[in-house]
Design a protein around this motif. Structure first.
Motif: not given
Length: 458
Positions: A65-75
Protein backbone atom coordinates in the motif's frame (compact mmCIF):
# COMPACT_ATOMS: atom_id res chain seq x y z
CA UNK A 1 6.43 -15.94 1.93
CA UNK A 2 6.39 -19.36 3.64
CA UNK A 3 7.04 -18.96 7.32
CA UNK A 4 8.85 -22.26 7.57
CA UNK A 5 11.61 -21.06 5.28
CA UNK A 6 14.36 -19.00 6.90
CA UNK A 7 14.53 -15.50 5.50
CA UNK A 8 18.13 -14.92 6.43
CA UNK A 9 20.88 -16.14 8.72
CA UNK A 10 22.46 -13.77 11.15
CA UNK A 11 25.22 -13.73 13.70
CA UNK A 12 23.78 -12.83 17.06
CA UNK A 13 24.65 -12.75 20.72
CA UNK A 14 21.46 -12.74 22.71
CA UNK A 15 22.93 -12.11 26.14
CA UNK A 16 21.81 -8.97 27.89
CA UNK A 17 18.41 -7.37 28.18
CA UNK A 18 15.13 -7.17 26.34
CA UNK A 19 14.35 -10.85 26.14
CA UNK A 20 10.96 -12.22 25.18
CA UNK A 21 10.01 -13.14 28.75
CA UNK A 22 6.42 -12.82 29.90
CA UNK A 23 5.55 -9.97 32.23
CA UNK A 24 3.58 -10.84 35.32
CA UNK A 25 2.02 -7.38 35.39
CA UNK A 26 0.88 -7.52 39.00
CA UNK A 27 0.27 -3.79 39.32
CA UNK A 28 -1.73 -1.53 37.08
CA UNK A 29 1.09 0.90 36.73
CA UNK A 30 3.77 -1.59 35.97
CA UNK A 31 4.83 -5.13 36.75
CA UNK A 32 8.09 -6.89 36.39
CA UNK A 33 9.23 -6.93 32.82
CA UNK A 34 11.39 -9.97 32.54
CA UNK A 35 14.19 -8.46 30.50
CA UNK A 36 16.90 -11.05 30.78
CA UNK A 37 17.52 -13.98 28.48
CA UNK A 38 19.94 -16.88 28.52
CA UNK A 39 23.13 -16.26 26.65
CA UNK A 40 23.60 -17.92 23.28
CA UNK A 41 26.96 -16.32 22.66
CA UNK A 42 28.52 -19.71 21.93
CA UNK A 43 26.26 -20.24 18.92
CA UNK A 44 28.09 -18.75 15.93
CA UNK A 45 25.02 -18.35 13.75
CA UNK A 46 21.30 -18.14 14.45
CA UNK A 47 18.36 -18.04 12.08
CA UNK A 48 15.41 -15.75 12.57
CA UNK A 49 12.87 -17.17 14.99
CA UNK A 50 9.32 -17.91 13.86
CA UNK A 51 8.07 -14.80 15.70
CA UNK A 52 10.69 -12.60 14.05
CA UNK A 53 9.83 -13.93 10.59
CA UNK A 54 6.09 -13.38 11.07
CA UNK A 55 6.75 -9.85 12.31
CA UNK A 56 8.93 -9.16 9.24
CA UNK A 57 6.25 -10.48 6.89
CA UNK A 58 3.81 -7.72 7.90
CA UNK A 59 6.19 -5.23 6.27
CA UNK A 60 5.73 -7.21 3.04
CA UNK A 61 1.98 -6.68 3.31
CA UNK A 62 1.71 -3.02 4.29
CA UNK A 63 4.55 -1.91 2.00
CA UNK A 64 2.39 -2.77 -1.01
CA UNK A 65 0.00 0.00 0.00
CA UNK A 66 2.90 2.37 0.76
CA UNK A 67 4.35 1.81 -2.72
CA UNK A 68 0.98 2.21 -4.42
CA UNK A 69 0.34 5.40 -2.43
CA UNK A 70 3.69 6.79 -3.49
CA UNK A 71 3.61 5.87 -7.18
CA UNK A 72 0.04 5.41 -8.40
CA UNK A 73 -2.35 7.17 -6.02
CA UNK A 74 -0.91 10.72 -6.52
CA UNK A 75 -1.09 10.28 -10.31
CA UNK A 76 -4.68 9.04 -10.08
CA UNK A 77 -5.56 11.88 -7.69
CA UNK A 78 -3.98 14.34 -10.12
CA UNK A 79 -6.24 13.08 -12.93
CA UNK A 80 -9.27 13.63 -10.69
CA UNK A 81 -8.06 17.12 -9.80
CA UNK A 82 -7.46 18.04 -13.43
CA UNK A 83 -10.91 16.76 -14.39
CA UNK A 84 -12.35 19.08 -11.73
CA UNK A 85 -10.35 22.08 -12.96
CA UNK A 86 -7.75 21.95 -10.15
CA UNK A 87 -4.06 22.26 -11.03
CA UNK A 88 -1.67 22.33 -8.06
CA UNK A 89 -1.37 18.71 -6.98
CA UNK A 90 1.74 19.34 -4.84
CA UNK A 91 -0.08 21.63 -2.41
CA UNK A 92 -3.37 19.67 -2.47
CA UNK A 93 -1.67 16.33 -1.91
CA UNK A 94 0.57 17.89 0.71
CA UNK A 95 -2.40 19.19 2.71
CA UNK A 96 -4.12 15.79 2.52
CA UNK A 97 -1.01 14.04 3.88
CA UNK A 98 -0.73 16.71 6.57
CA UNK A 99 -4.25 15.98 7.83
CA UNK A 100 -3.55 12.24 8.00
CA UNK A 101 -0.32 12.80 9.90
CA UNK A 102 -1.97 15.22 12.33
CA UNK A 103 -4.72 12.74 13.24
CA UNK A 104 -2.17 10.01 13.96
CA UNK A 105 0.00 12.41 15.98
CA UNK A 106 -2.97 13.23 18.21
CA UNK A 107 -4.26 9.67 18.64
CA UNK A 108 -1.18 7.48 19.06
CA UNK A 109 0.14 8.60 22.49
CA UNK A 110 -3.24 8.03 24.15
CA UNK A 111 -3.92 4.75 22.37
CA UNK A 112 -0.33 3.64 22.86
CA UNK A 113 -0.62 4.11 26.60
CA UNK A 114 -3.80 2.04 26.72
CA UNK A 115 -2.26 -0.60 24.48
CA UNK A 116 0.51 -1.20 27.01
CA UNK A 117 -2.13 -3.15 28.95
CA UNK A 118 -1.72 -6.89 28.49
CA UNK A 119 -3.50 -8.11 25.35
CA UNK A 120 -4.54 -4.65 24.10
CA UNK A 121 -1.75 -4.07 21.60
CA UNK A 122 -3.05 -6.62 19.10
CA UNK A 123 -6.58 -5.20 19.34
CA UNK A 124 -5.51 -1.68 18.41
CA UNK A 125 -3.24 -3.03 15.70
CA UNK A 126 -6.14 -5.01 14.21
CA UNK A 127 -8.52 -2.06 14.36
CA UNK A 128 -6.20 0.27 12.45
CA UNK A 129 -5.25 -2.51 10.04
CA UNK A 130 -8.88 -3.19 9.09
CA UNK A 131 -9.53 0.54 8.71
CA UNK A 132 -6.64 0.79 6.27
CA UNK A 133 -7.62 -2.29 4.28
CA UNK A 134 -11.31 -1.35 4.01
CA UNK A 135 -10.48 2.22 2.97
CA UNK A 136 -7.97 0.92 0.43
CA UNK A 137 -10.80 -1.07 -1.14
CA UNK A 138 -13.10 1.98 -0.93
CA UNK A 139 -10.61 3.94 -3.03
CA UNK A 140 -11.73 1.72 -5.91
CA UNK A 141 -15.19 3.32 -5.88
CA UNK A 142 -16.00 5.93 -8.56
CA UNK A 143 -15.36 8.98 -6.37
CA UNK A 144 -14.80 12.67 -7.06
CA UNK A 145 -11.45 14.20 -6.14
CA UNK A 146 -12.49 15.44 -2.69
CA UNK A 147 -14.19 12.20 -1.66
CA UNK A 148 -11.22 10.22 -2.98
CA UNK A 149 -8.78 12.30 -0.94
CA UNK A 150 -10.90 11.82 2.20
CA UNK A 151 -10.93 8.04 1.72
CA UNK A 152 -7.20 8.13 0.99
CA UNK A 153 -6.58 10.07 4.20
CA UNK A 154 -8.56 7.47 6.18
CA UNK A 155 -6.58 4.64 4.56
CA UNK A 156 -3.34 6.43 5.44
CA UNK A 157 -4.51 6.84 9.04
CA UNK A 158 -5.25 3.10 9.17
CA UNK A 159 -1.80 2.28 7.81
CA UNK A 160 0.15 4.61 10.08
CA UNK A 161 -1.92 3.68 13.12
CA UNK A 162 -1.19 -0.01 12.57
CA UNK A 163 2.51 0.78 12.13
CA UNK A 164 2.64 2.44 15.56
CA UNK A 165 1.66 -0.80 17.26
CA UNK A 166 3.61 -2.91 14.79
CA UNK A 167 6.79 -0.98 15.59
CA UNK A 168 6.25 -1.48 19.31
CA UNK A 169 5.84 -5.24 18.75
CA UNK A 170 9.54 -5.31 17.90
CA UNK A 171 10.46 -5.36 21.59
CA UNK A 172 8.26 -8.44 22.09
CA UNK A 173 9.53 -10.52 19.17
CA UNK A 174 13.30 -10.04 19.47
CA UNK A 175 16.16 -8.86 21.68
CA UNK A 176 18.27 -5.71 21.74
CA UNK A 177 21.21 -7.52 20.15
CA UNK A 178 19.12 -8.68 17.17
CA UNK A 179 16.93 -5.61 16.88
CA UNK A 180 18.87 -3.70 14.20
CA UNK A 181 19.00 -6.75 11.94
CA UNK A 182 15.34 -7.70 12.44
CA UNK A 183 14.14 -4.13 11.87
CA UNK A 184 16.32 -3.75 8.76
CA UNK A 185 15.07 -7.01 7.31
CA UNK A 186 11.50 -5.86 7.87
CA UNK A 187 12.04 -2.83 5.67
CA UNK A 188 14.17 -4.79 3.19
CA UNK A 189 11.64 -7.58 2.63
CA UNK A 190 8.90 -4.98 2.59
CA UNK A 191 10.61 -3.26 -0.32
CA UNK A 192 11.14 -6.38 -2.38
CA UNK A 193 7.86 -8.05 -1.44
CA UNK A 194 5.78 -5.01 -2.31
CA UNK A 195 7.00 -5.15 -5.89
CA UNK A 196 5.02 -8.35 -6.58
CA UNK A 197 1.51 -6.84 -6.31
CA UNK A 198 2.82 -3.53 -7.62
CA UNK A 199 4.08 -5.10 -10.85
CA UNK A 200 0.75 -6.89 -11.21
CA UNK A 201 -1.09 -3.61 -10.71
CA UNK A 202 1.11 -1.71 -13.17
CA UNK A 203 0.72 -4.50 -15.75
CA UNK A 204 -3.05 -4.24 -15.31
CA UNK A 205 -3.08 -0.44 -15.55
CA UNK A 206 -0.91 -0.25 -18.68
CA UNK A 207 -1.88 -3.54 -20.33
CA UNK A 208 -5.50 -3.90 -19.29
CA UNK A 209 -6.98 -1.51 -21.87
CA UNK A 210 -5.35 -3.30 -24.79
CA UNK A 211 -5.50 -6.91 -23.58
CA UNK A 212 -8.75 -6.91 -21.63
CA UNK A 213 -10.59 -4.00 -23.17
CA UNK A 214 -10.99 -2.31 -19.79
CA UNK A 215 -10.69 1.45 -19.28
CA UNK A 216 -7.46 2.63 -17.62
CA UNK A 217 -9.45 4.22 -14.82
CA UNK A 218 -11.15 0.91 -14.00
CA UNK A 219 -7.82 -0.94 -14.11
CA UNK A 220 -6.41 1.60 -11.65
CA UNK A 221 -9.33 1.08 -9.29
CA UNK A 222 -8.93 -2.69 -9.45
CA UNK A 223 -5.28 -2.23 -8.44
CA UNK A 224 -6.45 -0.76 -5.13
CA UNK A 225 -8.40 -3.95 -4.39
CA UNK A 226 -5.44 -6.16 -5.34
CA UNK A 227 -3.24 -4.19 -2.95
CA UNK A 228 -5.76 -4.51 -0.09
CA UNK A 229 -5.96 -8.29 -0.55
CA UNK A 230 -2.15 -8.58 -0.52
CA UNK A 231 -1.96 -6.40 2.59
CA UNK A 232 -4.39 -8.48 4.64
CA UNK A 233 -2.99 -11.81 3.40
CA UNK A 234 0.51 -11.04 4.69
CA UNK A 235 -0.85 -9.86 8.03
CA UNK A 236 -2.49 -13.17 8.95
CA UNK A 237 0.74 -14.84 10.23
CA UNK A 238 1.34 -11.99 12.69
CA UNK A 239 -2.32 -11.78 13.77
CA UNK A 240 -2.49 -15.48 14.57
CA UNK A 241 0.82 -15.82 16.41
CA UNK A 242 1.74 -12.56 18.18
CA UNK A 243 2.02 -12.59 21.97
CA UNK A 244 2.60 -9.42 24.00
CA UNK A 245 5.41 -10.19 26.46
CA UNK A 246 6.07 -6.68 27.79
CA UNK A 247 3.23 -4.76 29.37
CA UNK A 248 2.43 -2.50 32.32
CA UNK A 249 -0.81 -4.08 33.56
CA UNK A 250 -2.73 -7.34 33.29
CA UNK A 251 -6.12 -7.59 31.63
CA UNK A 252 -7.99 -7.82 34.93
CA UNK A 253 -6.59 -4.37 35.79
CA UNK A 254 -7.50 -2.84 32.42
CA UNK A 255 -10.11 -0.40 33.73
CA UNK A 256 -7.79 0.90 36.41
CA UNK A 257 -4.94 1.20 33.91
CA UNK A 258 -7.07 3.12 31.41
CA UNK A 259 -8.20 5.56 34.11
CA UNK A 260 -4.57 6.22 34.88
CA UNK A 261 -3.61 6.67 31.22
CA UNK A 262 -3.29 10.46 31.30
CA UNK A 263 -1.17 10.30 34.46
CA UNK A 264 0.99 7.71 32.70
CA UNK A 265 1.35 9.96 29.64
CA UNK A 266 2.49 12.88 31.76
CA UNK A 267 4.86 10.63 33.66
CA UNK A 268 6.28 9.16 30.45
CA UNK A 269 6.79 12.58 28.90
CA UNK A 270 8.64 13.73 32.02
CA UNK A 271 10.74 10.55 31.94
CA UNK A 272 11.63 11.11 28.27
CA UNK A 273 12.51 14.74 28.93
CA UNK A 274 14.68 13.76 31.91
CA UNK A 275 16.59 11.20 29.83
CA UNK A 276 18.86 13.57 27.91
CA UNK A 277 20.22 11.09 25.30
CA UNK A 278 16.68 9.91 24.53
CA UNK A 279 15.29 13.45 24.43
CA UNK A 280 18.07 14.68 22.15
CA UNK A 281 17.53 11.77 19.80
CA UNK A 282 13.78 12.37 19.65
CA UNK A 283 14.28 16.02 18.73
CA UNK A 284 16.74 15.01 16.01
CA UNK A 285 14.34 12.30 14.87
CA UNK A 286 11.55 14.89 14.69
CA UNK A 287 13.52 16.88 12.14
CA UNK A 288 15.18 14.21 10.00
CA UNK A 289 12.23 11.84 9.70
CA UNK A 290 10.26 14.86 8.52
CA UNK A 291 12.53 15.09 5.50
CA UNK A 292 12.42 11.34 4.86
CA UNK A 293 8.62 11.10 5.01
CA UNK A 294 8.15 14.26 2.97
CA UNK A 295 10.47 13.07 0.21
CA UNK A 296 8.61 9.75 0.11
CA UNK A 297 5.09 11.20 0.09
CA UNK A 298 5.77 14.15 -2.26
CA UNK A 299 8.20 12.69 -4.80
CA UNK A 300 5.67 11.52 -7.37
CA UNK A 301 3.48 14.61 -7.07
CA UNK A 302 6.61 16.79 -7.47
CA UNK A 303 7.68 14.85 -10.55
CA UNK A 304 4.17 15.08 -11.97
CA UNK A 305 4.11 18.86 -11.58
CA UNK A 306 7.50 19.09 -13.30
CA UNK A 307 5.90 17.36 -16.28
CA UNK A 308 7.77 14.06 -16.07
CA UNK A 309 5.94 11.23 -17.81
CA UNK A 310 3.95 9.09 -15.32
CA UNK A 311 5.37 5.89 -16.81
CA UNK A 312 8.90 7.08 -16.02
CA UNK A 313 7.88 8.02 -12.47
CA UNK A 314 6.35 4.62 -11.77
CA UNK A 315 9.25 2.69 -13.34
CA UNK A 316 11.83 4.68 -11.36
CA UNK A 317 10.01 4.08 -8.08
CA UNK A 318 9.79 0.37 -8.86
CA UNK A 319 13.55 0.21 -9.36
CA UNK A 320 13.90 2.03 -6.03
CA UNK A 321 12.36 -0.99 -4.28
CA UNK A 322 14.97 -3.34 -5.72
CA UNK A 323 17.77 -0.96 -4.76
CA UNK A 324 16.36 -0.53 -1.25
CA UNK A 325 16.17 -4.28 -0.56
CA UNK A 326 19.91 -5.05 -0.32
CA UNK A 327 20.75 -1.56 0.97
CA UNK A 328 18.45 -1.88 3.99
CA UNK A 329 20.05 -5.22 4.90
CA UNK A 330 23.55 -3.81 4.41
CA UNK A 331 22.62 -0.87 6.62
CA UNK A 332 21.64 -3.25 9.41
CA UNK A 333 24.99 -5.05 9.11
CA UNK A 334 26.92 -1.78 9.12
CA UNK A 335 25.03 -0.76 12.27
CA UNK A 336 26.42 -3.86 13.99
CA UNK A 337 29.93 -2.63 13.20
CA UNK A 338 29.68 1.15 13.49
CA UNK A 339 26.59 1.65 15.63
CA UNK A 340 23.03 2.63 14.78
CA UNK A 341 23.51 6.31 15.54
CA UNK A 342 26.59 6.61 13.30
CA UNK A 343 24.68 5.16 10.37
CA UNK A 344 21.71 7.45 11.03
CA UNK A 345 24.03 10.48 10.95
CA UNK A 346 25.51 9.28 7.66
CA UNK A 347 22.03 8.94 6.16
CA UNK A 348 21.01 12.45 7.27
CA UNK A 349 24.07 13.91 5.52
CA UNK A 350 23.20 12.00 2.35
CA UNK A 351 19.59 13.22 2.54
CA UNK A 352 20.85 16.79 2.63
CA UNK A 353 22.60 16.11 -0.67
CA UNK A 354 19.48 14.41 -2.06
CA UNK A 355 17.24 17.39 -1.25
CA UNK A 356 19.72 19.85 -2.80
CA UNK A 357 19.80 17.67 -5.90
CA UNK A 358 16.00 17.56 -6.11
CA UNK A 359 15.66 21.32 -5.70
CA UNK A 360 18.41 22.46 -8.08
CA UNK A 361 18.92 19.69 -10.64
CA UNK A 362 15.76 17.60 -10.90
CA UNK A 363 14.05 18.58 -14.15
CA UNK A 364 13.92 15.49 -16.39
CA UNK A 365 13.07 11.80 -16.11
CA UNK A 366 16.78 10.86 -16.03
CA UNK A 367 17.35 13.04 -13.00
CA UNK A 368 14.26 11.58 -11.32
CA UNK A 369 15.77 8.12 -11.81
CA UNK A 370 18.97 9.28 -10.12
CA UNK A 371 16.95 10.73 -7.25
CA UNK A 372 14.91 7.54 -6.85
CA UNK A 373 18.02 5.33 -6.70
CA UNK A 374 19.70 7.60 -4.14
CA UNK A 375 16.58 7.58 -1.96
CA UNK A 376 16.36 3.79 -2.25
CA UNK A 377 19.92 3.41 -0.99
CA UNK A 378 19.26 5.21 2.30
CA UNK A 379 15.51 5.37 2.93
CA UNK A 380 15.06 1.90 4.40
CA UNK A 381 18.26 2.09 6.43
CA UNK A 382 17.43 5.30 8.25
CA UNK A 383 13.85 4.21 8.95
CA UNK A 384 14.83 0.75 10.20
CA UNK A 385 17.68 1.93 12.41
CA UNK A 386 15.58 4.75 13.87
CA UNK A 387 12.98 2.18 14.94
CA UNK A 388 15.49 -0.24 16.45
CA UNK A 389 17.78 2.40 18.00
CA UNK A 390 14.78 3.92 19.78
CA UNK A 391 13.73 0.45 20.96
CA UNK A 392 17.09 0.05 22.72
CA UNK A 393 16.68 3.32 24.63
CA UNK A 394 13.21 2.73 26.13
CA UNK A 395 11.78 0.53 28.92
CA UNK A 396 10.28 -2.51 27.22
CA UNK A 397 7.19 -2.83 29.43
CA UNK A 398 6.11 0.67 28.30
CA UNK A 399 6.92 0.09 24.63
CA UNK A 400 3.52 1.06 23.21
CA UNK A 401 3.41 4.26 25.21
CA UNK A 402 6.94 5.23 24.23
CA UNK A 403 6.37 4.30 20.60
CA UNK A 404 3.23 6.43 20.77
CA UNK A 405 5.46 9.41 21.55
CA UNK A 406 7.88 8.21 18.88
CA UNK A 407 5.07 8.44 16.35
CA UNK A 408 3.97 11.83 17.70
CA UNK A 409 7.41 13.14 16.89
CA UNK A 410 7.47 11.34 13.54
CA UNK A 411 3.94 12.18 12.42
CA UNK A 412 4.01 15.76 13.75
CA UNK A 413 7.20 16.19 11.78
CA UNK A 414 5.33 14.90 8.74
CA UNK A 415 2.67 17.53 9.36
CA UNK A 416 5.36 20.20 9.41
CA UNK A 417 7.19 18.89 6.36
CA UNK A 418 4.28 18.43 3.99
CA UNK A 419 2.69 21.67 5.22
CA UNK A 420 5.97 23.52 4.70
CA UNK A 421 6.38 22.20 1.16
CA UNK A 422 2.74 22.79 0.28
CA UNK A 423 2.65 26.32 1.72
CA UNK A 424 5.98 27.39 0.21
CA UNK A 425 4.88 26.06 -3.17
CA UNK A 426 1.53 27.86 -2.93
CA UNK A 427 3.09 31.19 -1.93
CA UNK A 428 5.98 31.19 -4.39
CA UNK A 429 4.43 29.17 -7.19
CA UNK A 430 7.73 27.26 -7.30
CA UNK A 431 7.72 23.62 -6.16
CA UNK A 432 11.53 23.56 -6.13
CA UNK A 433 11.64 26.17 -3.38
CA UNK A 434 9.18 24.07 -1.40
CA UNK A 435 11.49 21.09 -1.66
CA UNK A 436 14.52 23.20 -0.73
CA UNK A 437 12.91 24.22 2.57
CA UNK A 438 13.43 20.66 3.82
CA UNK A 439 17.18 21.29 4.15
CA UNK A 440 16.57 23.49 7.20
CA UNK A 441 15.02 20.54 9.04
CA UNK A 442 17.84 18.19 8.08
CA UNK A 443 20.47 20.66 9.26
CA UNK A 444 18.73 20.99 12.64
CA UNK A 445 18.55 17.20 12.94
CA UNK A 446 22.26 16.91 12.30
CA UNK A 447 23.03 19.41 15.07
CA UNK A 448 21.04 17.46 17.66
CA UNK A 449 22.41 14.08 16.55
CA UNK A 450 25.99 15.27 16.86
CA UNK A 451 25.23 16.76 20.30
CA UNK A 452 23.67 13.53 21.59
CA UNK A 453 25.78 11.01 23.52
CA UNK A 454 25.02 7.49 22.31
CA UNK A 455 24.17 5.35 25.39
CA UNK A 456 24.26 2.12 23.35
CA UNK A 457 27.97 2.43 22.57
CA UNK A 458 29.32 2.57 26.10
Amino acid sequence: MPNSAPIHSITASTSGTAGNVGNTGNAPGGGSAGDSTPSNATAPRMRFTAQEKKWIVYDVGNSAFVLLSTAVVPIYANSLLEAAGQSNIVSTWGYAQTIASLVIAVLTPLLGSIADVQGMKIRFFTGFLLTGVVMCCAMALPLGWLAFLIVCVLATIGLNGSLTFYDSMLVDVTTDERMDRVSSHGYAWGYIGSTVPFIACIALIFGGPALLGLPTVLCTRISFVITAIWWIAFTIPLLTSYRQTHYRATRDKTGEAIRGTFDELRSTFRAIHANKPLWMFMIAFFFYIDAVNTVISMSTSYGTQLGIDPTQLVAALLVTQFVAFPCAIIYGRLADRFGGKTMIVAAVIVYLCIVFFAAFFLRTATEFWILAILVGMFQGGIQALSRSYYGKLIPKQHADEYYGFYDVFGKTASVLGTFLVATTTSITGNASLGVLSITILLALALVFLLAQKDPTRG
